[in-house]
Design a protein around this motif. Structure first.
Motif, PDB file in Angstrom:
ATOM      1  N   GLU A  45       0.858  -1.184   0.000  1.00  0.00           N
ATOM      2  CA  GLU A  45       0.000   0.000   0.000  1.00  0.00           C
ATOM      3  C   GLU A  45       0.893   1.233   0.000  1.00  0.00           C
ATOM      4  OE1 GLU A  45      -3.532   0.099   2.705  1.00  0.00           O
ATOM      5  OE2 GLU A  45      -2.607   1.923   3.423  1.00  0.00           O
ATOM      6  N   LEU A  46       0.556   2.201  -0.857  1.00  0.00           N
ATOM      7  CA  LEU A  46       1.414   3.381  -0.961  1.00  0.00           C
ATOM      8  C   LEU A  46       1.320   4.249   0.286  1.00  0.00           C
ATOM      9  CD1 LEU A  46       0.912   4.707  -4.597  1.00  0.00           C
ATOM     10  CD2 LEU A  46       2.806   3.388  -3.663  1.00  0.00           C
ATOM     11  N   LEU A  47       2.429   4.913   0.611  1.00  0.00           N
ATOM     12  CA  LEU A  47       2.392   5.945   1.640  1.00  0.00           C
ATOM     13  C   LEU A  47       1.800   7.201   1.008  1.00  0.00           C
ATOM     14  CD1 LEU A  47       6.087   5.594   2.843  1.00  0.00           C
ATOM     15  CD2 LEU A  47       4.086   4.621   3.954  1.00  0.00           C
ATOM     16  N   TYR A  48       1.153   8.033   1.791  1.00  0.00           N
ATOM     17  CA  TYR A  48       0.672   9.332   1.325  1.00  0.00           C
ATOM     18  C   TYR A  48      -0.168   9.239   0.050  1.00  0.00           C
ATOM     19  CZ  TYR A  48       4.794  10.152   4.181  1.00  0.00           C
ATOM     20  OH  TYR A  48       5.727  10.115   5.167  1.00  0.00           O
ATOM     21  N   SER A  49      -1.116   8.300   0.037  1.00  0.00           N
ATOM     22  CA  SER A  49      -2.005   8.185  -1.114  1.00  0.00           C
ATOM     23  C   SER A  49      -3.398   7.838  -0.602  1.00  0.00           C
ATOM     24  CB  SER A  49      -1.490   7.077  -2.041  1.00  0.00           C
ATOM     25  OG  SER A  49      -2.519   6.672  -2.922  1.00  0.00           O
ATOM     26  N   ASP A  50      -4.423   8.069  -1.437  1.00  0.00           N
ATOM     27  CA  ASP A  50      -5.773   7.725  -0.982  1.00  0.00           C
ATOM     28  C   ASP A  50      -6.199   6.344  -1.454  1.00  0.00           C
ATOM     29  OD1 ASP A  50      -6.096   8.222  -3.642  1.00  0.00           O
ATOM     30  OD2 ASP A  50      -7.852   9.501  -3.433  1.00  0.00           O
ATOM     31  N   VAL A  51      -5.300   5.628  -2.142  1.00  0.00           N
ATOM     32  CA  VAL A  51      -5.612   4.262  -2.545  1.00  0.00           C
ATOM     33  C   VAL A  51      -5.257   3.339  -1.386  1.00  0.00           C
ATOM     34  CG1 VAL A  51      -5.170   2.456  -4.226  1.00  0.00           C
ATOM     35  CG2 VAL A  51      -5.053   4.856  -4.915  1.00  0.00           C
ATOM     36  N   LYS A  52      -6.230   2.653  -0.865  1.00  0.00           N
ATOM     37  CA  LYS A  52      -5.947   1.794   0.281  1.00  0.00           C
ATOM     38  C   LYS A  52      -6.007   0.325  -0.134  1.00  0.00           C
ATOM     39  CE  LYS A  52      -5.369   5.253   2.867  1.00  0.00           C
ATOM     40  NZ  LYS A  52      -3.959   5.668   2.932  1.00  0.00           N
ATOM     41  N   GLY A  53      -5.176  -0.465   0.485  1.00  0.00           N
ATOM     42  CA  GLY A  53      -5.231  -1.911   0.273  1.00  0.00           C
ATOM     43  C   GLY A  53      -4.514  -2.403  -0.967  1.00  0.00           C
ATOM     44  N   ARG A  54      -4.081  -1.515  -1.827  1.00  0.00           N
ATOM     45  CA  ARG A  54      -3.302  -1.949  -2.997  1.00  0.00           C
ATOM     46  C   ARG A  54      -2.395  -0.808  -3.446  1.00  0.00           C
ATOM     47  NH1 ARG A  54      -7.577  -1.668  -7.973  1.00  0.00           N
ATOM     48  NH2 ARG A  54      -8.748   0.132  -7.224  1.00  0.00           N
ATOM     49  N   ASN A  55      -1.470  -1.172  -4.295  1.00  0.00           N
ATOM     50  CA  ASN A  55      -0.481  -0.208  -4.763  1.00  0.00           C
ATOM     51  C   ASN A  55      -0.640  -0.029  -6.263  1.00  0.00           C
ATOM     52  OD1 ASN A  55       1.755   1.054  -5.779  1.00  0.00           O
ATOM     53  ND2 ASN A  55       3.222  -0.043  -4.504  1.00  0.00           N
ATOM     54  N   PRO A  56      -1.174   1.111  -6.694  1.00  0.00           N
ATOM     55  CA  PRO A  56      -1.422   1.287  -8.128  1.00  0.00           C
ATOM     56  C   PRO A  56      -0.162   1.149  -8.983  1.00  0.00           C
ATOM     57  CG  PRO A  56      -1.775   3.345  -6.905  1.00  0.00           C
ATOM     58  CD  PRO A  56      -1.603   2.262  -5.899  1.00  0.00           C
ATOM     59  N   PHE A  57       1.000   1.492  -8.424  1.00  0.00           N
ATOM     60  CA  PHE A  57       2.227   1.456  -9.233  1.00  0.00           C
ATOM     61  C   PHE A  57       2.711   0.040  -9.533  1.00  0.00           C
ATOM     62  CE2 PHE A  57       3.081   5.800  -7.268  1.00  0.00           C
ATOM     63  CZ  PHE A  57       2.482   6.442  -8.332  1.00  0.00           C
ATOM     64  N   LYS A  58       2.119  -0.959  -8.849  1.00  0.00           N
ATOM     65  CA  LYS A  58       2.482  -2.335  -9.191  1.00  0.00           C
ATOM     66  C   LYS A  58       1.922  -2.697 -10.567  1.00  0.00           C
ATOM     67  CE  LYS A  58       2.818  -4.474  -4.592  1.00  0.00           C
ATOM     68  NZ  LYS A  58       3.981  -5.359  -4.541  1.00  0.00           N
ATOM     69  N   ASP A  59       0.914  -1.937 -11.005  1.00  0.00           N
ATOM     70  CA  ASP A  59       0.269  -2.195 -12.287  1.00  0.00           C
ATOM     71  C   ASP A  59       1.006  -1.421 -13.380  1.00  0.00           C
ATOM     72  OD1 ASP A  59      -1.396  -2.319 -14.508  1.00  0.00           O
ATOM     73  OD2 ASP A  59      -3.186  -2.486 -13.249  1.00  0.00           O
ATOM     74  N   ILE A  60       1.536  -2.135 -14.366  1.00  0.00           N
ATOM     75  CA  ILE A  60       2.328  -1.464 -15.394  1.00  0.00           C
ATOM     76  C   ILE A  60       1.483  -0.456 -16.166  1.00  0.00           C
ATOM     77  CG2 ILE A  60       1.928  -3.306 -17.083  1.00  0.00           C
ATOM     78  CD1 ILE A  60       4.692  -2.589 -18.230  1.00  0.00           C
ATOM     79  N   ARG A  61       0.151  -0.680 -16.223  1.00  0.00           N
ATOM     80  CA  ARG A  61      -0.706   0.261 -16.954  1.00  0.00           C
ATOM     81  C   ARG A  61      -0.697   1.641 -16.282  1.00  0.00           C
ATOM     82  NH1 ARG A  61      -5.645  -3.900 -17.223  1.00  0.00           N
ATOM     83  NH2 ARG A  61      -4.947  -4.035 -15.072  1.00  0.00           N
ATOM     84  N   VAL A  62      -0.660   1.631 -14.944  1.00  0.00           N
ATOM     85  CA  VAL A  62      -0.621   2.909 -14.236  1.00  0.00           C
ATOM     86  C   VAL A  62       0.719   3.610 -14.497  1.00  0.00           C
ATOM     87  CG1 VAL A  62      -0.667   4.012 -11.975  1.00  0.00           C
ATOM     88  CG2 VAL A  62      -2.212   2.108 -12.475  1.00  0.00           C
ATOM     89  N   ARG A  63       1.802   2.823 -14.462  1.00  0.00           N
ATOM     90  CA  ARG A  63       3.121   3.424 -14.713  1.00  0.00           C
ATOM     91  C   ARG A  63       3.177   4.015 -16.121  1.00  0.00           C
ATOM     92  NH1 ARG A  63       5.027  -1.625 -12.298  1.00  0.00           N
ATOM     93  NH2 ARG A  63       6.213  -2.249 -14.135  1.00  0.00           N
ATOM     94  N   ARG A  64       2.623   3.260 -17.063  1.00  0.00           N
ATOM     95  CA  ARG A  64       2.620   3.770 -18.443  1.00  0.00           C
ATOM     96  C   ARG A  64       1.735   5.006 -18.563  1.00  0.00           C
ATOM     97  NH1 ARG A  64       3.116   0.926 -23.170  1.00  0.00           N
ATOM     98  NH2 ARG A  64       4.865  -0.501 -23.100  1.00  0.00           N
ATOM     99  N   ALA A  65       0.625   5.006 -17.823  1.00  0.00           N
ATOM    100  CA  ALA A  65      -0.292   6.150 -17.893  1.00  0.00           C
ATOM    101  C   ALA A  65       0.416   7.421 -17.437  1.00  0.00           C
ATOM    102  CB  ALA A  65      -1.530   5.880 -17.043  1.00  0.00           C
ATOM    103  N   LEU A  66       1.125   7.332 -16.315  1.00  0.00           N
ATOM    104  CA  LEU A  66       1.835   8.515 -15.820  1.00  0.00           C
ATOM    105  C   LEU A  66       2.876   8.983 -16.838  1.00  0.00           C
ATOM    106  CD1 LEU A  66       2.446   7.951 -11.999  1.00  0.00           C
ATOM    107  CD2 LEU A  66       0.518   8.953 -13.165  1.00  0.00           C
ATOM    108  N   TYR A  67       3.495   8.014 -17.485  1.00  0.00           N
ATOM    109  CA  TYR A  67       4.532   8.299 -18.487  1.00  0.00           C
ATOM    110  C   TYR A  67       3.898   9.009 -19.699  1.00  0.00           C
ATOM    111  CZ  TYR A  67       8.924   6.981 -20.963  1.00  0.00           C
ATOM    112  OH  TYR A  67      10.133   6.969 -21.622  1.00  0.00           O
TER     113      TYR A  67
END
Lengths: 310, 544
Positions: B299-321
């Motif tokens: 779970e990320l620190l300082y984020s409102d996503v609870k219970g999972r880590n969005p950055f583990k998903d490559i789609r999220v990483r690509r989206a930010l990119y």
């Protein structure tokens, strides 16, 4: 049948008063009141009348950054005063920034006034050793420059609190530190007036019928010492806004996510040499205009309320 | 008697006066060299420690590099040159032999010997060291005689000299006397003698150290290297003052208050070029700026996503990119002084592959689609940590990117701070998303892969000196990094690097931004050579 003599209405009475006469006939009062009203109104209504919302990050476009003001060759109509380094419309940012500045200014003055009036009343009315102690504290406080005290309080709070809390408490801390740096003037003035008032017959009468001293202070003395307080408060408002701008310029004021005029001037300062002068000059002008008009208004009020100058 | 006493007083006053005068004259003769020449140098940040093995940071090494020396030096073109070692060669595939320079003295007068080399490399290998990445292939260091040292590596290490060129030599006796036999733990802000004191062998010695205010270095007249005509510096003193405000720093240069600004802000370069009193020294820097995402925590620190880590998903990483418009950043924030990139390190570094230097295109629509597919149609909230006095326009770049992410629904809160708080914070792994810049002093791909991409706990990872604080881990990348460590066939090794760069591009462990182009600015009476590692070398800096 002659008409019954009508007692003049409140408004008419106000318009007929010396103050109103002086206001309408003073060369500075009316213009400066208009300018101050414009500044304050613009700031208060910023969310509704500002052309852009500088806090809506999704609406920013980096490619708009460094657009000069509209009267320069590359200026664009959408951005009257140009844009800053992130593409924010400067006019909107100034309006929102002035809101923060005014919020801090008013709150700080209110805080200083409450504290100062309470201490002044107490010292003046009770007198004796309490008076001596409170006034010596005030003396000591006066030996420190106000901005230094504000910086000191700010620094101590920052060092004591964890970083995560800083942004949340920054605004109250700035208000407190500026307010705390300014209470002495109020206390001194109120104490002086109280010393005069407390020997008048109406106060003695109140005392004779056995009213509680707190009640006498609050409902009998206080209303009669408020005139000068009002003048000091107006003059102090200008100072408080400047103090906030100074703190924010030094980077210890309000958090950068809620930029005040001082923060805007600091950001723009980085671009002074590279030719983008408008990023710092316009917020600076806004600050000067606002503080000058409030101070002129305060000066006029002081003269108008001073019977010796009439 | 009445007359004698005043005379006596008179005599003794005269005597003591003349003694004082002689002493003063003597002192002056000793203290004043031919002519005082002070270089007043400024940059935005101040070193957060002076311990030579605690922080592998450019801001630290640029000061320490004038005071301490390594066995091997780098010349003006970054080529390896003899330093405290006069020669080095492999005697066996895993054994490097270093012949040490004789007659070298530390600033406190102690002799430099093989024991100091054994000690210093051992110190750099301790857990609190941040220099492990340079010495983690070393199995042991053996003293052959007082002026010969053998470094034995675990496996053949073809680029060991490149790494050794970055490990500063300390005096064993001095370190032991001052209880500084292990590097300072900067993460926990430990205080120890080496944080404020130095004792090197280099061309300058530390005279005054006031953190965040000024650091004064004076010429070490006894330095062995002054005999070499290439070291033609005429500086007698270096005054380093950090000035974090861009405008103030440039104003100081223009008004002649400082002579050398290491990091003039891009927006002022044009103006500086047009001014006759100052000169802009152009040059690229071997440094790449990127964002690192925490892909490790549940779970990320300082984020409102609870219970999972969005950055583990490559789609999220690509989206930010996809959301980043790097050309706008290059044009507006960097004023053209950057080279946008899609890869891990700049072309000067061995292993760079043009076909892998490709960015994901700027495409907000694709970014929003990817976020929706990953289950974040309305985006999410996260905190972006960012330094504000380390890289060129670091905070402004972060601000710009925060706005770009806002447009795809990712609400990033910007937390910008000075490097003194920033680096300990990210080294404690107290961040979910942060900005980083990575220079490559060894000029070889391995340094970047080992320090940033290899799994922290793998045998080829940097271990305690790893800066892979996002916790990225990929077994295939680790295998390829293993090949970079020990493969001696250049063609095979470069193929492994290229393969790893492809994985870097496809798996998006980081979001690369650009390579820095870093002009320096000096008063026109200063002669300085631009160094691509952004480490000014005062050995050949002159002021007229």
């Amino acid at each position: 049948m002659s008409a019954a003599p009508r007692s003049p209405g409140r408004l008419a009475r106000l318009l007929d008063s010396d103050i109103a006469y002086s206001f309408l006939h003073s060369p500075v009062a009316l213009p400066s009141a208009l300018v101050a009203l414009l500044c304050i109104g613009g700031a208060l209504l910023a969310p509704w009348i500002a052309p852009h919302d500088p806090f809506d990050l999704a609406g920013l476009n980096l490619l708009d950054a460094f657009t000069p003001p509209v009267f320069m060759p590359e200026g664009r109509l959408g951005f009257l005063l140009g844009t800053d380094d992130q593409g924010r419309d400067l006019l909107s940012t100034i309006m929102h920034g002035a809101r923060i500045s005014l919020l801090v200014g008013f709150s700080a003055v209110l805080f200083a006034m409450t504290l100062g009036v309470a201490i002044g009343l107490l010292a003046g009315y009770v007198g004796g050793s309490l008076d001596a102690v409170l006034m010596r504290i005030a003396d000591i406080k006066l030996t420190f420059p106000t901005i230094l005290i504000a910086l000191l309080i700010d620094g101590v709070v920052r060092a004591a609190l964890p970083r995560e809390l800083h942004d949340r408490v920054a605004l109250p801390v700035v208000i407190f530190s500026i307010g705390f740096a300014n209470w002495v003037q109020f206390a001194r003035t109120v104490r002086g007036s109280t010393l005069v008032e407390k020997n008048k017959e109406y106060v003695q009468a109140a005392r004779v019928i056995g009213l509680h001293p707190l009640r006498i202070m609050a409902s009998h003395v206080l209303p009669n010492v408020l005139g000068p307080v009002l003048v000091i408060a107006t003059l102090n408002l200008g100072f408080a806004i400047l103090a906030e701008a100074t703190l924010s310029f030094l980077g210890v004021g309000v958090p950068p996510t809620q930029p005040s005029l001082g923060t805007l001037i600091r950001i723009g300062n980085d671009f002074l040499f590279s030719g983008e002068w408008w990023i710092t000059v316009f917020p600076g002008l806004a600050l000067v205009t606002m503080v000058l008009s409030i101070n002129l208004l305060g000066d006029w009020l002081r003269d108008a309320l001073n019977p010796k100058l009439r | 008697m009445g007359a004698a006493q005043p005379k006596g007083v008179h005599m003794s006053v005269l005597r003591s006066l003349s003694r004082a005068l002689v002493a003063a004259a003597f002192g002056l003769a000793l203290a004043a060299p031919v002519e005082a020449r002070t270089l007043r140098w400024s940059a935005s940040g101040d070193p957060n420690t002076l311990d030579p093995h605690s922080q592998n940071l450019g801001t630290v090494t640029m000061i320490l590099g004038q005071v301490y020396e390594a066995l091997i030096h780098r010349g003006q073109n970054l080529r390896l040159e003899p330093g405290l070692a006069t020669a080095w060669r492999t005697v066996e595939p895993t054994r490097w032999r270093f012949e040490l320079r004789r007659g070298v003295k530390f600033h406190d007068g102690a002799d430099f010997t093989a024991d100091d080399v054994v000690f210093s490399i051992g110190r750099a290998r301790q857990p609190t060291s941040n220099y492990g990445i340079y010495v983690n292939t070393i199995d042991r260091v053996e003293k052959v005689d007082d002026f010969t040292v053998d470094i034995v590596t675990k496996a053949p290490d073809p680029i060991l000299p490149n790494k050794i060129a970055t490990v500063f030599m300390m005096d064993q006796g001095w370190a032991e006397r001052n209880s500084a036999t292990r590097p300072q733990n900067t993460r926990d802000r430990e205080e120890m003698h080496t944080v404020r004191n130095t004792n090197g062998t280099g061309p300058f010695r530390m005279q005054t150290r006031e953190p965040d205010v000024r650091t004064v270095l004076v010429r070490n007249q006894a330095w062995w290297g002054w005999a070499n005509p290439a070291h033609n510096s005429n500086l007698t003193e270096i005054l380093y003052r950090p000035i974090s405000s861009d405008a103030t720093r440039i104003a100081a240069l223009l008004s002649g208050e400082v002579d050398f600004v290491l990091d003039p802000p891009p927006q002022d370069i044009a103006r500086l070029r047009g001014n006759n009193a100052v000169r802009v020294v152009e040059g690229p820097e071997v440094r790449t700026i990127f964002f690192v995402m925490d892909v490790d925590r549940a779970e990320l620190l300082y984020s409102d996503v609870k219970g999972r880590n969005p950055f583990k998903d490559i789609r999220v990483r690509r989206a930010l990119y996809h959301a980043i418009d790097i050309n706008a950043i290059q044009r507006v924030v960097m004023r053209g002084l950057s080279v946008p990139t899609g890869t891990l390190f700049p072309p000067q570094v061995n292993g760079h592959a043009v076909e892998e230097d490709v960015r994901l295109p700027h495409d907000p629509a694709a970014a929003r689609r990817l976020l929706a597919e990953a289950g974040y149609p309305n985006g999410f909230e996260v905190t972006l940590d960012c330094p504000n006095n380390r890289y060129i326009n670091d905070e402004q770049v972060c601000q710009a990117v925060v706005a770009m992410w806002a447009r795809i629904g990712v609400r990033a809160r910007l937390n910008a701070m000075p490097l003194q708080t920033y680096f300990p914070k990210i080294q404690r792994r107290d961040s979910s998303l942060y900005m980083m810049g990575w220079g490559v002093p060894t000029l070889d791909a391995l340094y970047s892969f080992q320090g940033l991409i290899a799994s922290r706990d793998s045998p080829v990872g940097g271990g305690a000196s790893s800066w892979n604080f996002g916790g990225y881990s990929n077994a295939e990348v680790d295998r390829l990094v293993g090949m970079m460590v020990s493969e001696t066939d250049q063609a095979k090794r470069n193929a492994a690097i290229r393969q790893a760069l492809r994985l870097y591009r496809e798996d998006v462990p980081q979001i690369p931004l650009h390579h820095q182009v870093i002009p320096w600015a000096v008063r026109s009476n200063v002669q300085i050579t631009h160094m691509a590692n952004n480490q000014p070398d005062m050995r050949w800096t002159r002021i007229d």
